[in-house]
Design an enzyme around this catalytic site. Structure first.
Site, short mmCIF file in Angstrom:
data_model
loop_
_atom_site.label_atom_id
_atom_site.label_comp_id
_atom_site.label_asym_id
_atom_site.label_seq_id
_atom_site.Cartn_x
_atom_site.Cartn_y
_atom_site.Cartn_z
CE LYS A 65 -1.16 0.60 -3.51
NZ LYS A 65 -1.12 -0.45 -2.49
CG ASP A 101 -0.54 -4.30 -2.34
OD1 ASP A 101 0.68 -4.13 -2.18
OD2 ASP A 101 -1.31 -3.40 -2.73
#
Ligand code: ATR
Length: 276
Positions: A65, A101
């Protein structure tokens, strides 16, 4: 069909191909979604090869990420604030990086679990990457107070500093600190963003933070309730794992790619059935 994938290492266990296949069926979008194992030193090369193959977008998972954040030509404000990217979109403009997220967490809490964050008193346990990624989307819902509490207090304080302006704009009282900074009163929502559930350890937290009106949310999930969930339930709180966050972050990624927002609820129900 347009090509998408989830990239990570390991990746075989990923539920994203299942989730996105259900979303494609549900919306009728011509989406083909694969999984892609990249070697630890080969993330950027694998992304470029996928683009050359005609790939339109990627979900990015552990441990890439941060590299995805570095690779993107442009970033959404929430990806920039998170310092991490879980969604890449490829088009004529180049590589766009986003992070869904936090919005996935917020949508699971509000839409699926029915708890409003507006004016709520929220306790966020943890100050690592997972915690940082959800702060801005939570502030966007204008909670009354957000306390970020971490074993290492300095990391919580750094997040408070990073998000001070956004909190002020949202009218939210943002505080941080170590375990002693947990208030001796029930919170409306407690989010466990520590890596503790992985090794079945509980983050230190005053028992009085959990009341009968508290939603205790663990970002982790599994076939069984996590230790954090069982702890919260023993103290009279309602508890949820993070499976709904997984589905809702995927729904937001699908929206970024296709401009259509799938309904997460039936896919969450199907996944829940597969877990147990
Ligand atoms: P992630 O990306 O999953 O957030 P991370 O950036 O390594 O991973 O952050 C892990 C978080 O879990 C940190 O907040 C960490 O606390 P420290 O900053 O003090 O290390 C927290 N954490 C991990 N194990 C823990 C434990 N046993 N008890 C309490 N907190 C824990």
């Amino acid at each position: 069909r347009d090509l998408y994938a989830v990239i990570g290492n390991p990746i075989a266990h990923s539920k994203s191909p299942f989730i996105h296949a259900r979303f494609a069926e549900q919306t009728g979008e011509p989406v083909e979604y694969r999984h892609l194992l990249a070697p630890l030193d080969g993330f950027a090369d694998h992304v470029r090869a996928f683009i050359a193959e005609g790939g339109r977008g990627l979900n990015v998972t552990v441990p890439f990420k941060l590299e995805a954040h570095a690779l993107a030509d442009t970033l959404s404000p929430r990806a920039s604030a998170a310092g991490a990217v879980n969604t890449l979109r490829f088009d004529a403009e180049g590589i766009f990086g986003d992070n869904t997220d936090g919005v996935g967490l917020v949508r699971d809490i509000e839409a699926n679990l029915g708890v409003s964050l507006k004016d709520a008193r929220v306790l966020l346990l943890g100050a690592g990457g997972a915690a940082r990624g959800v702060v801005l989307p939570m502030l966007d819902r204008a909670p009354r107070a957000l306390a970020i509490v971490n074993r290492t207090a300095a990391k919580a304080d750094a997040l408070v500093e990073q998000f001070a302006a956004a909190a002020a704009a949202a009218g939210c009282e943002l505080t941080g600190g170590g375990a002693q900074a947990v208030g001796a009163h029930p919170y409306d929502v407690i989010v466990n963003a520590t890596a503790g559930s992985l090794d079945a350890s509980l983050p230190e937290c005053d028992d009085r933070a959990f009341g009968s009106g508290t939603l205790a949310y663990d970002m982790m999930y599994g076939a069984q309730p996590t230790v954090f969930m069982r702890h919260a339930q023993a103290l009279g709180a309602r508890a949820s794992d993070g499976l709904g966050m997984l589905v809702e972050q995927a729904a937001e990624s699908f929206f970024i790619w296709r401009g259509v927002r799938p309904d997460g609820a039936p896919v969450l129900a199907a996944l829940r059935g597969m877990l147990s």
